[in-house]
Design a protein around this motif. Structure first.
Motif, PDB file in Angstrom:
ATOM      1  N   LYS A 142      -5.083 -10.565  16.368  1.00 54.50           N
ATOM      2  CA  LYS A 142      -4.138 -11.205  17.290  1.00 54.50           C
ATOM      3  C   LYS A 142      -2.757 -10.559  17.276  1.00 54.50           C
ATOM      4  N   ALA A 143      -2.437  -9.882  16.183  1.00 55.83           N
ATOM      5  CA  ALA A 143      -1.134  -9.212  16.078  1.00 55.83           C
ATOM      6  C   ALA A 143      -1.313  -7.906  15.322  1.00 55.83           C
ATOM      7  N   ASN A 144      -0.460  -6.938  15.619  1.00 54.58           N
ATOM      8  CA  ASN A 144      -0.534  -5.641  14.951  1.00 54.58           C
ATOM      9  C   ASN A 144       0.463  -5.616  13.789  1.00 54.58           C
ATOM     10  N   PRO A 145      -0.029  -5.675  12.538  1.00 64.36           N
ATOM     11  CA  PRO A 145       0.887  -5.761  11.385  1.00 64.36           C
ATOM     12  C   PRO A 145       1.726  -4.504  11.179  1.00 64.36           C
ATOM     13  N   VAL A 146       1.270  -3.367  11.703  1.00 64.56           N
ATOM     14  CA  VAL A 146       1.996  -2.110  11.511  1.00 64.56           C
ATOM     15  C   VAL A 146       3.344  -2.134  12.233  1.00 64.56           C
ATOM     16  N   GLU A 147       3.448  -2.960  13.280  1.00 62.33           N
ATOM     17  CA  GLU A 147       4.698  -3.020  14.038  1.00 62.33           C
ATOM     18  C   GLU A 147       5.870  -3.497  13.187  1.00 62.33           C
ATOM     19  N   LYS A 148       5.568  -4.201  12.092  1.00 64.81           N
ATOM     20  CA  LYS A 148       6.636  -4.706  11.219  1.00 64.81           C
ATOM     21  C   LYS A 148       6.797  -3.855   9.951  1.00 64.81           C
ATOM     22  N   VAL A 149       6.161  -2.680   9.953  1.00 63.70           N
ATOM     23  CA  VAL A 149       6.257  -1.780   8.794  1.00 63.70           C
ATOM     24  C   VAL A 149       7.079  -0.555   9.187  1.00 63.70           C
ATOM     25  N   MET A 150       8.115  -0.287   8.410  1.00 63.30           N
ATOM     26  CA  MET A 150       8.953   0.886   8.685  1.00 63.30           C
ATOM     27  C   MET A 150       8.198   2.159   8.304  1.00 63.30           C
ATOM     28  N   PRO A 151       8.192   3.164   9.179  1.00 61.84           N
ATOM     29  CA  PRO A 151       7.531   4.420   8.810  1.00 61.84           C
ATOM     30  C   PRO A 151       8.269   5.097   7.660  1.00 61.84           C
TER      31      PRO A 151
ATOM     32  N   PHE B 196       0.834  -1.205   0.000  1.00 62.74           N
ATOM     33  CA  PHE B 196       0.000   0.000   0.000  1.00 62.74           C
ATOM     34  C   PHE B 196       0.870   1.258   0.000  1.00 62.74           C
ATOM     35  N   PHE B 197       1.893   1.280   0.850  1.00 64.33           N
ATOM     36  CA  PHE B 197       2.757   2.464   0.942  1.00 64.33           C
ATOM     37  C   PHE B 197       3.610   2.634  -0.314  1.00 64.33           C
ATOM     38  N   ILE B 198       3.994   1.533  -0.940  1.00 59.68           N
ATOM     39  CA  ILE B 198       4.734   1.614  -2.209  1.00 59.68           C
ATOM     40  C   ILE B 198       3.860   2.277  -3.270  1.00 59.68           C
ATOM     41  N   ASN B 199       2.574   1.930  -3.263  1.00 60.87           N
ATOM     42  CA  ASN B 199       1.647   2.536  -4.223  1.00 60.87           C
ATOM     43  C   ASN B 199       1.504   4.034  -3.991  1.00 60.87           C
ATOM     44  N   LEU B 200       1.441   4.450  -2.737  1.00 55.15           N
ATOM     45  CA  LEU B 200       1.363   5.876  -2.437  1.00 55.15           C
ATOM     46  C   LEU B 200       2.595   6.592  -2.982  1.00 55.15           C
ATOM     47  N   GLN B 201       3.753   5.965  -2.802  1.00 59.97           N
ATOM     48  CA  GLN B 201       5.000   6.553  -3.267  1.00 59.97           C
ATOM     49  C   GLN B 201       5.015   6.658  -4.787  1.00 59.97           C
ATOM     50  N   GLU B 202       4.555   5.605  -5.466  1.00 61.53           N
ATOM     51  CA  GLU B 202       4.540   5.605  -6.935  1.00 61.53           C
ATOM     52  C   GLU B 202       3.582   6.653  -7.489  1.00 61.53           C
ATOM     53  N   LEU B 203       2.555   6.985  -6.724  1.00 57.37           N
ATOM     54  CA  LEU B 203       1.598   8.001  -7.162  1.00 57.37           C
ATOM     55  C   LEU B 203       2.115   9.414  -6.938  1.00 57.37           C
ATOM     56  N   GLY B 204       3.307   9.515  -6.340  1.00 59.13           N
ATOM     57  CA  GLY B 204       3.916  10.827  -6.148  1.00 59.13           C
ATOM     58  C   GLY B 204       3.553  11.499  -4.841  1.00 59.13           C
TER      59      GLY B 204
ATOM     60  N   SER C 276       3.940  12.825  -1.295  1.00 58.75           N
ATOM     61  CA  SER C 276       5.153  13.202  -0.567  1.00 58.75           C
ATOM     62  C   SER C 276       5.332  12.324   0.665  1.00 58.75           C
ATOM     63  N   ASN C 277       6.570  12.200   1.116  1.00 59.04           N
ATOM     64  CA  ASN C 277       6.845  11.401   2.307  1.00 59.04           C
ATOM     65  C   ASN C 277       6.167  11.989   3.540  1.00 59.04           C
ATOM     66  N   THR C 278       6.000  13.308   3.550  1.00 58.61           N
ATOM     67  CA  THR C 278       5.302  13.948   4.674  1.00 58.61           C
ATOM     68  C   THR C 278       3.862  13.448   4.748  1.00 58.61           C
ATOM     69  N   SER C 279       3.191  13.393   3.589  1.00 55.96           N
ATOM     70  CA  SER C 279       1.808  12.903   3.547  1.00 55.96           C
ATOM     71  C   SER C 279       1.752  11.410   3.839  1.00 55.96           C
ATOM     72  N   ALA C 280       2.733  10.658   3.310  1.00 54.19           N
ATOM     73  CA  ALA C 280       2.780   9.215   3.571  1.00 54.19           C
ATOM     74  C   ALA C 280       2.968   8.943   5.054  1.00 54.19           C
ATOM     75  N   ALA C 281       3.740   9.798   5.723  1.00 54.75           N
ATOM     76  CA  ALA C 281       3.951   9.650   7.165  1.00 54.75           C
ATOM     77  C   ALA C 281       2.647   9.869   7.926  1.00 54.75           C
ATOM     78  N   ARG C 282       1.818  10.770   7.406  1.00 54.61           N
ATOM     79  CA  ARG C 282       0.503  10.996   8.030  1.00 54.61           C
ATOM     80  C   ARG C 282      -0.386   9.768   7.849  1.00 54.61           C
ATOM     81  N   TYR C 283      -0.367   9.179   6.654  1.00 51.39           N
ATOM     82  CA  TYR C 283      -1.105   7.937   6.407  1.00 51.39           C
ATOM     83  C   TYR C 283      -0.648   6.853   7.382  1.00 51.39           C
ATOM     84  N   TYR C 284       0.657   6.753   7.535  1.00 49.62           N
ATOM     85  CA  TYR C 284       1.233   5.731   8.430  1.00 49.62           C
ATOM     86  C   TYR C 284       0.713   5.930   9.858  1.00 49.62           C
ATOM     87  N   SER C 285       0.706   7.180  10.313  1.00 49.63           N
ATOM     88  CA  SER C 285       0.246   7.479  11.669  1.00 49.63           C
ATOM     89  C   SER C 285      -1.226   7.111  11.845  1.00 49.63           C
ATOM     90  N   SER C 286      -2.041   7.451  10.846  1.00 51.75           N
ATOM     91  CA  SER C 286      -3.476   7.143  10.904  1.00 51.75           C
ATOM     92  C   SER C 286      -3.712   5.636  10.955  1.00 51.75           C
TER      93      SER C 286
END
Length: 296
Positions: A91-100, A56-64, A66-76
């Motif tokens: 049972k587990a939080n998948p975001v814990e294994k995703v680098m911001p 999902f985050f790779i797709n955001l990056q490919e769409l142009g 910004s990392n600032t906006s992507a960081a907001r998505y990550y936080s949400s």
């Protein structure tokens, strides 16, 4: 997934006492992820893993975006899954294994709405080339085209009554892209008043945007046009034709548009590393463009 999102937003509003704008931002960000997952036939949060989130985050990056906006998505998204985990919905939080997303200095340049407006107002539309340039800038921003797609546009590709244009993208793949009322207005003006003065039968070949010699514009020609008006507008950041494409995607996504609809408008066929592609109804894409594009 939508049931969990509704519950989470209620908690933010009633228990966290967050502002309406903040909650709206959370809703838009998480909805983008839900739409992405829906396209992969995933509607159970327990099936979401770090690989899907990274995709999902790779797709955001490919769409142009910004990392600032992507960081907001990550936080949400992190907040949403933390809520699901703490309430034992997963049972587990998948975001814990995703680098911001890293905030890098080399971000793709994105123009603000004010900067877009100041550039669009610079061409002298009383002049045949100035009117052409206004049309070019309007179409670049309204449709998020690559330069090669813009200079390849033919008059037969314009369907203004349906508010769409036909674009020949990478790999000779055709797609239909919505075009807003402002771009239609200025392109029509150019076609009526300027193009007849530029066209030469042997050279013009039904191409929409012509150079001063009546031939198809070159990539460098478009680059010089953009550079001229960016400088005239007093904008200091580095801007090139592709910047309008980045800005198109960013403004749509930040306005709350569906990730998949933006993906299709840009001609990115693959929305995930598994290369699953689902066609979106043309009327739906037009609706998204009209609702979320600043000049739709």
């Amino acid at each position: 997934m939508n049931i969990f999102l509704k519950e989470y937003l209620n908690v933010l509003r009633l228990e966290k006492n967050l502002s309406v704008n903040t909650i709206s931002s959370y809703r838009n960000d998480i909805n983008s992820l839900i739409n992405f997952l829906d396209s992969l036939k995933i509607n159970d949060p327990s099936l979401v893993d770090n690989k899907l989130l990274n995709s999902f985050f790779i797709n955001l990056q490919e769409l142009g975006l910004s990392n600032t906006s992507a960081a907001r998505y990550y936080s949400s998204i992190k907040g949403f899954f933390s809520y699901l985990f703490s309430n034992k919905y997963i049972k587990a939080n998948p975001v814990e294994k995703v680098m911001p997303p890293k905030l890098s200095k080399n971000l793709p340049s994105v123009l603000s709405l004010g900067e877009i407006d100041s550039i669009l107002l610079k061409p002298d539309v009383e002049n045949k080339l100035g009117l052409r340039d206004r049309g070019i800038l309007e179409v670049l921003y309204a449709c998020g085209l690559r330069v090669s797609e813009l200079i390849g546009l033919k008059i037969s590709d314009l369907f203004f009554d349906e508010e769409i244009i036909r674009v020949l993208g990478k790999g000779s793949k055709e797609r239909l892209v919505p075009i807003g009322s402002s771009a239609i207005k200025w392109t029509k003006e150019y076609l009526t008043k300027s193009r007849p003065l530029l066209a030469k039968k042997a050279k013009s070949e039904n191409v929409v945007f012509l150079n001063n010699r009546g031939s198809k514009l070159s990539r460098m020609g478009v680059w010089k046009i953009v550079d001229q008006y960016v400088k005239e507008a007093g904008i200091q950041k580095e801007v090139h034709p592709h910047t309008f494409r980045h800005s198109f995607a960013t403004h749509l996504l930040e306005g709350g548009a569906d990730l998949r609809a933006v993906q299709e408008m840009l001609g990115h066929a693959d929305i995930s590393t598994t290369q699953i592609y689902t066609h979106i109804d043309r009327d739906y894409i037009k609706q998204v463009h009209k609702q979320f594009h600043p000049r739709g």
